[in-house]
Design a protein around this motif. Structure first.
Motif, PDB file in Angstrom:
ATOM      1  N   UNK A   1       0.725   4.355  -6.106  1.00  0.00           N
ATOM      2  CA  UNK A   1       0.781   5.804  -6.499  1.00  0.00           C
ATOM      3  C   UNK A   1       1.649   6.489  -6.115  1.00  0.00           C
ATOM      4  N   UNK A   2       2.934   6.052  -5.715  1.00  0.00           N
ATOM      5  CA  UNK A   2       4.167   6.718  -5.527  1.00  0.00           C
ATOM      6  C   UNK A   2       5.211   6.125  -6.141  1.00  0.00           C
ATOM      7  N   UNK A   3       5.225   5.369  -7.124  1.00  0.00           N
ATOM      8  CA  UNK A   3       6.151   4.849  -7.807  1.00  0.00           C
ATOM      9  C   UNK A   3       6.923   5.892  -8.738  1.00  0.00           C
ATOM     10  N   UNK A   4       6.729   6.865  -9.092  1.00  0.00           N
ATOM     11  CA  UNK A   4       7.180   8.053  -9.873  1.00  0.00           C
ATOM     12  C   UNK A   4       7.947   9.036  -8.891  1.00  0.00           C
ATOM     13  N   UNK A   5       7.638   8.956  -7.653  1.00  0.00           N
ATOM     14  CA  UNK A   5       8.178   9.848  -6.875  1.00  0.00           C
ATOM     15  C   UNK A   5       9.810   9.789  -6.676  1.00  0.00           C
ATOM     16  N   UNK A   6      10.592   8.656  -6.427  1.00  0.00           N
ATOM     17  CA  UNK A   6      12.095   8.798  -6.501  1.00  0.00           C
ATOM     18  C   UNK A   6      12.606   7.321  -6.842  1.00  0.00           C
ATOM     19  N   UNK A   7      13.547   7.171  -7.387  1.00  0.00           N
ATOM     20  CA  UNK A   7      14.192   5.923  -7.607  1.00  0.00           C
ATOM     21  C   UNK A   7      14.109   4.988  -6.585  1.00  0.00           C
ATOM     22  N   UNK A   8      14.368   5.543  -5.339  1.00  0.00           N
ATOM     23  CA  UNK A   8      14.284   4.524  -4.125  1.00  0.00           C
ATOM     24  C   UNK A   8      13.047   3.847  -3.762  1.00  0.00           C
TER      25      UNK A   8
ATOM     26  N   UNK B   1      12.670   1.234  -6.471  1.00  0.00           N
ATOM     27  CA  UNK B   1      13.342   0.133  -6.014  1.00  0.00           C
ATOM     28  C   UNK B   1      12.898  -0.519  -4.982  1.00  0.00           C
ATOM     29  N   UNK B   2      12.468   0.074  -3.896  1.00  0.00           N
ATOM     30  CA  UNK B   2      11.794  -0.330  -2.691  1.00  0.00           C
ATOM     31  C   UNK B   2      10.464  -1.399  -2.973  1.00  0.00           C
ATOM     32  N   UNK B   3       9.612  -0.877  -3.880  1.00  0.00           N
ATOM     33  CA  UNK B   3       8.669  -1.596  -4.584  1.00  0.00           C
ATOM     34  C   UNK B   3       9.106  -3.003  -5.197  1.00  0.00           C
ATOM     35  N   UNK B   4      10.250  -2.937  -5.939  1.00  0.00           N
ATOM     36  CA  UNK B   4      10.657  -4.087  -6.410  1.00  0.00           C
ATOM     37  C   UNK B   4      11.058  -5.103  -5.816  1.00  0.00           C
ATOM     38  N   UNK B   5      11.765  -4.523  -4.659  1.00  0.00           N
ATOM     39  CA  UNK B   5      12.339  -5.484  -3.477  1.00  0.00           C
ATOM     40  C   UNK B   5      11.146  -6.088  -2.777  1.00  0.00           C
TER      41      UNK B   5
ATOM     42  N   UNK C   1       0.814  -1.189   0.056  1.00  0.00           N
ATOM     43  CA  UNK C   1      -0.016  -0.149  -0.287  1.00  0.00           C
ATOM     44  C   UNK C   1       0.937   1.219   0.031  1.00  0.00           C
ATOM     45  N   UNK C   2       2.004   1.333   0.561  1.00  0.00           N
ATOM     46  CA  UNK C   2       2.805   2.293   0.672  1.00  0.00           C
ATOM     47  C   UNK C   2       3.417   2.858  -0.563  1.00  0.00           C
ATOM     48  N   UNK C   3       3.574   1.826  -1.527  1.00  0.00           N
ATOM     49  CA  UNK C   3       3.903   2.035  -2.931  1.00  0.00           C
ATOM     50  C   UNK C   3       3.082   2.589  -3.714  1.00  0.00           C
TER      51      UNK C   3
END
Length: 600
Positions: A49-56, A59-63, A45-47
């Motif tokens: 709508x926010x994937x375009x916010x920053x590379x981190x 990457x956190x979402x991918x992990x 849920x924390x990711x």
């Protein structure tokens, strides 16, 4: 005389069973892992709508997705493999069902990712890739997503499709339970006149009997049993085909076949070229059939005469221990690293060896990234079982090398290349046997067996592939698949592939009802392309030695770090041309000529 029966699971020696405790030590540990996955689900849920916010953030979402994938893989694999030990076990039926439901939730929880990535401005993604070193790991994964842009739906639609996924699995699940847990066959008389329960595991053994009466009784008994439920089998397969067509339409593909093969980024021309090239060589297949009829001294060659070895003086009874030794000898050309891992698998309970009541039929290799690979067998003391062991250990070592060399993200190789490692093992074991066998009768027997591998893997699987293409076309054109129409299509294809020398016994028309691969559509053609690629690798390894072995082991270690066509091309095999299939079938032609000479 007491009738032979299948052993129960508890009667199988522990040394012949796989050790699934290497995944979870007990069911309590499985329950804890199940709960951990449920907890991890919510973290997505924390990711959102926010994937375009920053590379981190990306990457956190991918992990998170990778961790979730790794854990559900362990939960589902353990439950399903436990169930496969005895499909009647209610506890593991329930665990598998729960794991399947959880897997759908996992898929649904991450369904926002791809639509968000596709909606992301291309410049923004390139900026992320330029500014973050960690992003380089995801280059291939992102390319695989972005190339499918026109087939990815909105976030809401993707979530809905993910949740429908459980329903889509129903036809295959129903078939599996009916075929493995509920279906029972009558007893037949074996060669000694002893009453023996017919099973899917011993069916081929009976079909290889040198007594035609035994073959005929086994053939008719098996197919008459399927025939009694033909409308149920037809309804189940029809539902599976409709599901394939639905998902293809939902994702804007022209056809179900194009939707399926796009997962491997394989052009439709490869599928069609396989069928066309095999049709070119059908006269050689018919020539082999004629040789079979002549060698068996039969006035009429029936469908139940197709599997029996055509060298009646030769019988090969090979125990499991002997099969392991044959495997180690035959695979020496692959080098010490390969042999060391192979021995570890043979010695450390990777393998579930023997058939028991309720056990899933056939053979497969499976496992998890965190554990070693596993192999399910239903070993009979036949030459065919030697090659089954070679085949499945080929899969297992492909998995081992990919897991060892690739991160989890790229460890799982695509199905298109999955059959290469397995059939290469078979080819090398066979070449070793042909090289070391001096007795002319045994040599003829082995060549016959090798020809059967070509017949079963290139010709038969291509016939299956053509059947799948035809039945999906029927549904896509608005037609209906009934037991009668399925049987008619299947019978007509047998007539084309086997030719006029074979009597098409009416029972063969219902064979489609027992083929589990039809519930995983457009899979079987990969057996034929894989066999062809494996034949090319085997010739190179035997002719060149170490340089070819190095290319091959690099291919085995590739996982899905590149597209399958590219992985093969880098290793020297170009499947976008008809050359590998044509060359493999020229080997078949040469073997037919060699057998004709031996039997003259």
């Amino acid at each position: 005389m007491e009738q032979q029966r299948l052993k129960s699971r508890t009667e199988i020696p522990e040394a012949s069973k796989w050790h699934l405790e290497d995944i979870f030590s007990d069911n309590d540990q499985w329950e804890k892992a199940f709960a951990d996955v449920e907890t991890l689900l919510g973290e997505g849920k924390k990711f959102e709508g926010h994937l375009t916010d920053a590379p981190e953030t990306l990457i956190g979402c991918f992990e998170w997705m990778d961790d979730l994938s790794l854990q559900i893989e362990e939960v589902y694999t353990y439950a399903r493999m436990r169930r496969d030990e005895d499909n009647r076990n209610a506890l593991y039926q329930a665990l598998t069902d729960r794991a399947g439901t959880l897997a759908v939730k996992v898929s649904s929880s991450a369904s926002f990712v791809v639509p968000e990535l596709l909606a992301m401005p291309e410049g923004r993604l390139k900026e992320f890739q330029a500014t973050s070193q960690k992003m380089k790991l995801y280059t291939q994964a992102l390319d695989d997503i972005l190339r499918k842009k026109e087939h990815i739906l909105s976030s809401v639609e993707e979530k809905l499709l993910a949740e429908v996924g459980e329903l889509a699995e129903a036809p295959g699940a129903i078939f599996s339970m009916a075929n493995n847990a509920d279906l029972k066959f009558p007893s037949i008389n074996d060669e000694a006149g002893q009453s023996v329960e017919l099973t899917k595991g011993n069916f081929i053994q009976f079909m290889e009997s040198h007594k035609q009466g035994v073959r005929k009784e086994a053939f008719e008994t098996l197919y008459h049993t399927y025939e009694k439920q033909k409308n149920t089998w037809a309804a189940t397969l029809n539902s599976s085909v409709k599901s394939d067509v639905f998902f293809a339409k939902a994702r804007n593909y022209p056809s179900a076949i194009e939707a399926s093969i796009d997962d491997d980024r394989v052009p439709l021309a490869v599928y069609d070229s396989l069928i066309n090239t095999v049709h070119e060589f059908l006269p050689q297949m018919h020539r082999y059939v004629q040789l079979r009829k002549k060698a068996l001294k039969l006035n009429e060659l029936h469908m139940y005469d197709i599997y029996v070895p055509i060298v009646p003086e030769t019988t090969m009874t090979i125990t499991y221990e002997e099969a392991k030794d044959m495997l180690l000898d035959g695979l020496k050309p692959l080098g010490q690293d390969y042999l060391r891992i192979l021995e570890e698998g043979l010695q450390k309970k990777w393998i579930d060896v023997y058939e028991n009541e309720g056990k899933t039929s056939g053979a497969y290799s499976w496992g998890t990234y965190s554990s070693h690979p596993y192999v399910l067998l239903n070993h009979q003391d036949t030459l065919d079982s030697v090659f089954t062991l070679a085949h499945e250990m080929g899969h297992a070592l492909h998995t081992f090398f990919s897991n060892r060399e690739q991160p989890h993200l790229y460890a799982g190789y695509k199905i298109f290349v999955a059959e290469v490692a397995s059939t290469l093992n078979e080819a090398l074991v066979m070449e070793h046997l042909l090289e070391t066998t001096k007795d002319p009768n045994t040599l003829a027997y082995l060549i016959n067996h090798y020809l059967e591998q070509f017949r079963g893997t290139i010709f038969r699987q291509t016939m299956f592939a053509e059947f799948e293409k035809k039945i999906h076309s029927v549904v896509e054109e608005g037609g209906a698949l009934t037991a009668d129409s399925l049987s008619e299509i299947y019978r007509d294809l047998n007539a084309v592939y086997y030719g006029s020398e074979v009597i098409l016994d009416p029972e063969i028309a219902i064979e489609w009802a027992r083929i589990p691969h039809f519930y995983n559509a457009f899979y079987v053609y990969k057996y034929a392309t894989g066999f062809s690629a494996a034949t090319a690798f085997a010739r190179a390894i035997l002719d060149e030695g170490e340089p070819a072995v190095a290319r091959y082991l690099k291919f085995l270690s590739g996982g899905s770090s590149d597209y399958p066509i590219e992985l093969l091309r880098k290793a020297g095999v170009d499947m976008e041309t008809p050359v590998p299939v044509r060359n493999a079938l020229q080997v078949f032609t040469g073997l037919v000529e060699r057998l004709e000479t031996l039997l003259a």
